[in-house]
Design a protein around this motif. Structure first.
Motif, PDB file in Angstrom:
ATOM      1  N   PRO A 171       0.806  -1.228   0.000  1.00 14.79           N
ATOM      2  CA  PRO A 171       0.000   0.000   0.000  1.00 14.79           C
ATOM      3  C   PRO A 171       0.838   1.277   0.000  1.00 14.79           C
ATOM      4  N   HIS A 172       2.060   1.209   0.477  1.00 14.93           N
ATOM      5  CA  HIS A 172       2.915   2.396   0.530  1.00 14.93           C
ATOM      6  C   HIS A 172       3.064   3.047  -0.843  1.00 14.93           C
ATOM      7  N   PHE A 173       3.073   2.233  -1.880  1.00 13.00           N
ATOM      8  CA  PHE A 173       3.266   2.720  -3.248  1.00 13.00           C
ATOM      9  C   PHE A 173       2.194   3.737  -3.637  1.00 13.00           C
ATOM     10  N   TYR A 174       0.994   3.595  -3.077  1.00 15.20           N
ATOM     11  CA  TYR A 174      -0.142   4.422  -3.496  1.00 15.20           C
ATOM     12  C   TYR A 174      -0.435   5.590  -2.550  1.00 15.20           C
ATOM     13  N   ALA A 175       0.435   5.831  -1.590  1.00 14.21           N
ATOM     14  CA  ALA A 175       0.220   6.933  -0.642  1.00 14.21           C
ATOM     15  C   ALA A 175       0.094   8.268  -1.378  1.00 14.21           C
ATOM     16  N   SER A 176      -0.900   9.052  -0.992  1.00 13.80           N
ATOM     17  CA  SER A 176      -1.151  10.394  -1.549  1.00 13.80           C
ATOM     18  C   SER A 176      -1.506  10.377  -3.033  1.00 13.80           C
ATOM     19  N   GLN A 177      -1.979   9.223  -3.525  1.00 21.86           N
ATOM     20  CA  GLN A 177      -2.374   9.100  -4.923  1.00 21.86           C
ATOM     21  C   GLN A 177      -3.876   8.840  -5.040  1.00 21.86           C
ATOM     22  N   LYS A 178      -4.426   9.240  -6.185  1.00 19.97           N
ATOM     23  CA  LYS A 178      -5.831   8.930  -6.480  1.00 19.97           C
ATOM     24  C   LYS A 178      -5.871   7.533  -7.081  1.00 19.97           C
ATOM     25  N   LEU A 179      -6.413   6.607  -6.320  1.00 18.49           N
ATOM     26  CA  LEU A 179      -6.381   5.185  -6.687  1.00 18.49           C
ATOM     27  C   LEU A 179      -7.788   4.655  -6.929  1.00 18.49           C
ATOM     28  N   ALA A 180      -7.988   4.036  -8.083  1.00 22.83           N
ATOM     29  CA  ALA A 180      -9.242   3.331  -8.364  1.00 22.83           C
ATOM     30  C   ALA A 180      -8.997   1.837  -8.201  1.00 22.83           C
ATOM     31  N   VAL A 181      -9.848   1.183  -7.426  1.00 21.62           N
ATOM     32  CA  VAL A 181      -9.769  -0.268  -7.238  1.00 21.62           C
ATOM     33  C   VAL A 181     -11.019  -0.880  -7.854  1.00 21.62           C
ATOM     34  N   ILE A 182     -10.824  -1.754  -8.826  1.00 23.33           N
ATOM     35  CA  ILE A 182     -11.937  -2.393  -9.518  1.00 23.33           C
ATOM     36  C   ILE A 182     -12.116  -3.790  -8.960  1.00 23.33           C
ATOM     37  N   GLY A 183     -13.306  -4.090  -8.441  1.00 27.33           N
ATOM     38  CA  GLY A 183     -13.565  -5.420  -7.910  1.00 27.33           C
ATOM     39  C   GLY A 183     -14.290  -5.359  -6.582  1.00 27.33           C
ATOM     40  N   ALA A 184     -14.834  -6.511  -6.167  1.00 33.84           N
ATOM     41  CA  ALA A 184     -15.593  -6.568  -4.921  1.00 33.84           C
ATOM     42  C   ALA A 184     -15.227  -7.778  -4.081  1.00 33.84           C
ATOM     43  N   SER A 185     -14.126  -8.441  -4.445  1.00 33.01           N
ATOM     44  CA  SER A 185     -13.723  -9.653  -3.724  1.00 33.01           C
ATOM     45  C   SER A 185     -12.686  -9.317  -2.658  1.00 33.01           C
ATOM     46  N   ASN A 186     -12.160 -10.351  -2.011  1.00 28.42           N
ATOM     47  CA  ASN A 186     -11.201 -10.143  -0.927  1.00 28.42           C
ATOM     48  C   ASN A 186      -9.996  -9.322  -1.349  1.00 28.42           C
ATOM     49  N   SER A 187      -9.431  -9.637  -2.511  1.00 30.40           N
ATOM     50  CA  SER A 187      -8.216  -8.934  -2.933  1.00 30.40           C
ATOM     51  C   SER A 187      -8.486  -7.449  -3.134  1.00 30.40           C
ATOM     52  N   ALA A 188      -9.610  -7.122  -3.764  1.00 31.48           N
ATOM     53  CA  ALA A 188      -9.946  -5.724  -4.013  1.00 31.48           C
ATOM     54  C   ALA A 188     -10.244  -4.975  -2.716  1.00 31.48           C
ATOM     55  N   ILE A 189     -10.990  -5.599  -1.836  1.00 26.79           N
ATOM     56  CA  ILE A 189     -11.370  -4.930  -0.585  1.00 26.79           C
ATOM     57  C   ILE A 189     -10.165  -4.751   0.330  1.00 26.79           C
ATOM     58  N   ASP A 190      -9.311  -5.769   0.420  1.00 23.78           N
ATOM     59  CA  ASP A 190      -8.086  -5.623   1.217  1.00 23.78           C
ATOM     60  C   ASP A 190      -7.241  -4.465   0.696  1.00 23.78           C
ATOM     61  N   ALA A 191      -7.087  -4.400  -0.627  1.00 26.57           N
ATOM     62  CA  ALA A 191      -6.273  -3.338  -1.227  1.00 26.57           C
ATOM     63  C   ALA A 191      -6.871  -1.963  -0.944  1.00 26.57           C
ATOM     64  N   ALA A 192      -8.185  -1.852  -1.087  1.00 30.85           N
ATOM     65  CA  ALA A 192      -8.851  -0.569  -0.853  1.00 30.85           C
ATOM     66  C   ALA A 192      -8.634  -0.085   0.581  1.00 30.85           C
ATOM     67  N   LEU A 193      -8.826  -0.970   1.534  1.00 28.18           N
ATOM     68  CA  LEU A 193      -8.679  -0.592   2.942  1.00 28.18           C
ATOM     69  C   LEU A 193      -7.232  -0.265   3.296  1.00 28.18           C
ATOM     70  N   GLU A 194      -6.310  -1.084   2.863  1.00 31.56           N
ATOM     71  CA  GLU A 194      -4.906  -0.851   3.198  1.00 31.56           C
ATOM     72  C   GLU A 194      -4.396   0.444   2.580  1.00 31.56           C
ATOM     73  N   CYS A 195      -4.734   0.682   1.323  1.00 30.80           N
ATOM     74  CA  CYS A 195      -4.252   1.888   0.649  1.00 30.80           C
ATOM     75  C   CYS A 195      -4.885   3.146   1.242  1.00 30.80           C
ATOM     76  N   TYR A 196      -6.162   3.060   1.614  1.00 27.73           N
ATOM     77  CA  TYR A 196      -6.814   4.185   2.280  1.00 27.73           C
ATOM     78  C   TYR A 196      -6.087   4.527   3.583  1.00 27.73           C
ATOM     79  N   ARG A 197      -5.678   3.505   4.324  1.00 29.94           N
ATOM     80  CA  ARG A 197      -5.017   3.732   5.608  1.00 29.94           C
ATOM     81  C   ARG A 197      -3.568   4.186   5.451  1.00 29.94           C
ATOM     82  N   LYS A 198      -3.037   4.109   4.243  1.00 32.07           N
ATOM     83  CA  LYS A 198      -1.707   4.659   3.970  1.00 32.07           C
ATOM     84  C   LYS A 198      -1.802   6.008   3.253  1.00 32.07           C
ATOM     85  N   GLY A 199      -2.995   6.559   3.195  1.00 31.42           N
ATOM     86  CA  GLY A 199      -3.137   7.914   2.696  1.00 31.42           C
ATOM     87  C   GLY A 199      -3.540   8.052   1.250  1.00 31.42           C
ATOM     88  N   ALA A 200      -3.949   6.965   0.607  1.00 35.78           N
ATOM     89  CA  ALA A 200      -4.434   7.073  -0.771  1.00 35.78           C
ATOM     90  C   ALA A 200      -5.877   7.566  -0.778  1.00 35.78           C
TER      91      ALA A 200
END
Length: 323
Positions: A151-180
């Motif tokens: 998730p560090h890679f996406y800090a302070s970036q506008k990130l679109a996550v496509i999907g509704a499964s575990n991988s997509a939701i984990d990524a969305a939450l982790e990146c949000y908590r790193k400032g994306a």
């Protein structure tokens, strides 16, 4: 050219289980893995936590001890690595299988390094190598990835996550908590029902409070360098965007199975044909093990319910060699 009783393609947990079982039964074998030990798990997100508890991920009755009931990726890597090294398994790493041909008796397996012959071939390659693409203009841009790591890679970036499964939701939450600044794009009306039960309430609450933007019943129309166009029930929207994670699932290498002569169902499930009692396919001496058995039903087989395939396959091989 080396000859083995068994050649296993794939050095994931189930491929390792097949090698262990062959070794215990006195069969000569080799496991061919195109990457490091348990390559697919190595390429999982760095912070991933399994849905299954550690005992469900055990193979050959070897205890898997983890800090929490549900282990993390790094613990799984250590567990399977120790099994390989402690049992001195004959596994060839970074050796990709390039072709398999049927001989008068058995198979010839050609890798990136050498060739092998065998009477029995086990395919345990999983499904993580080929992503389900969304087939829209711009999907091939460098800003788009079908895999998520840190998730560090996406800090302070506008990130679109496509999907509704575990991988997509984990990524969305982790990146949000790193400032994306995270926007979820979900084709259906809600977050996937199979999302881990301790994660699903978290994402729903983050969406409700507005911390994570979400568009339901929405699909991507086009990806551009600095924006993303999506179709929604309210009409077409253009979103400012820096990166896209298209985490829409993965699929087995059906072309490889077809080349081997394995018959697949004609429907969208693409289920391979095999005997559920022995795991032998319609091709004599060719076996399937692990999640590849489920075709497009990638939620059907997991480590915990496919680890039994190793014993089933080796028992059948021994039956054929000792009639």
């Amino acid at each position: 050219m080396q000859n083995f009783d068994v050649v296993v393609i794939g050095g994931g947990p189930i491929g390792i289980a097949c090698g262990l079982e062959a070794q215990k039964k006195g069969l000569s074998y080799v496991i061919l893995e195109k990457g490091p030990i348990v390559n697919s798990l190595f390429n999982y997100p760095v912070n991933m936590q399994f849905f299954s508890s550690s005992e469900k991920l055990e193979i050959d009755g070897i205890p898997f001890i983890s800090k929490e009931a549900k282990p993390k990726r790094d613990e799984a890597l250590e567990y399977y690595r120790r099994i390989v090294t402690s049992n001195n398994l004959n596994i060839h790493l970074f050796e990709k299988v390039e072709s398999v041909t049927q001989e008068k008796k058995g198979f010839k397996v050609t890798s990136s390094k050498t060739s092998y012959t065998t009477d029995n071939l086990i395919v345990a390659t999983g499904f993580y190598d080929l992503p389900n693409t969304i087939n829209v203009p711009g999907e091939d841009l460098p800003k788009v990835s079908h895999y998520y790591n840190d998730p560090h890679f996406y800090a302070s970036q506008k990130l679109a996550v496509i999907g509704a499964s575990n991988s997509a939701i984990d990524a969305a939450l982790e990146c949000y908590r790193k400032g994306a600044e995270v926007t979820l794009i979900i084709r259906g009306p809600e977050v996937g029902q199979r999302v881990k039960y301790w994660v699903r309430p978290d994402i729903i609450n983050r969406i409700k409070e507005g911390s994570i933007n979400a568009h339901f019943n929405a699909e991507v129309k086009e990806i551009k360098e600095r924006e993303l166009t999506i179709n929604t029930p309210e009409g077409e929207l253009a979103l400012e965007n820096d990166f896209v994670l298209a985490l829409t699932g993965y699929k087995p290498n059906f072309a490889f199975l077809t080349q081997l002569g394995v018959q697949l169902s004609d429907d969208e499930k693409r289920l391979p044909q095999y005997n559920p009692d022995t795991m032998e396919t319609n091709v004599k001496g060719l076996y399937l093990a692990g999640v590849i058995c489920g075709g497009m039903e990638t939620h059907k087989w997991f480590i915990e319910n496919s680890r039994i395939h190793a014993k089933m396959i080796i028992e059948d091989i021994l039956t054929h060699s000792n009639p």
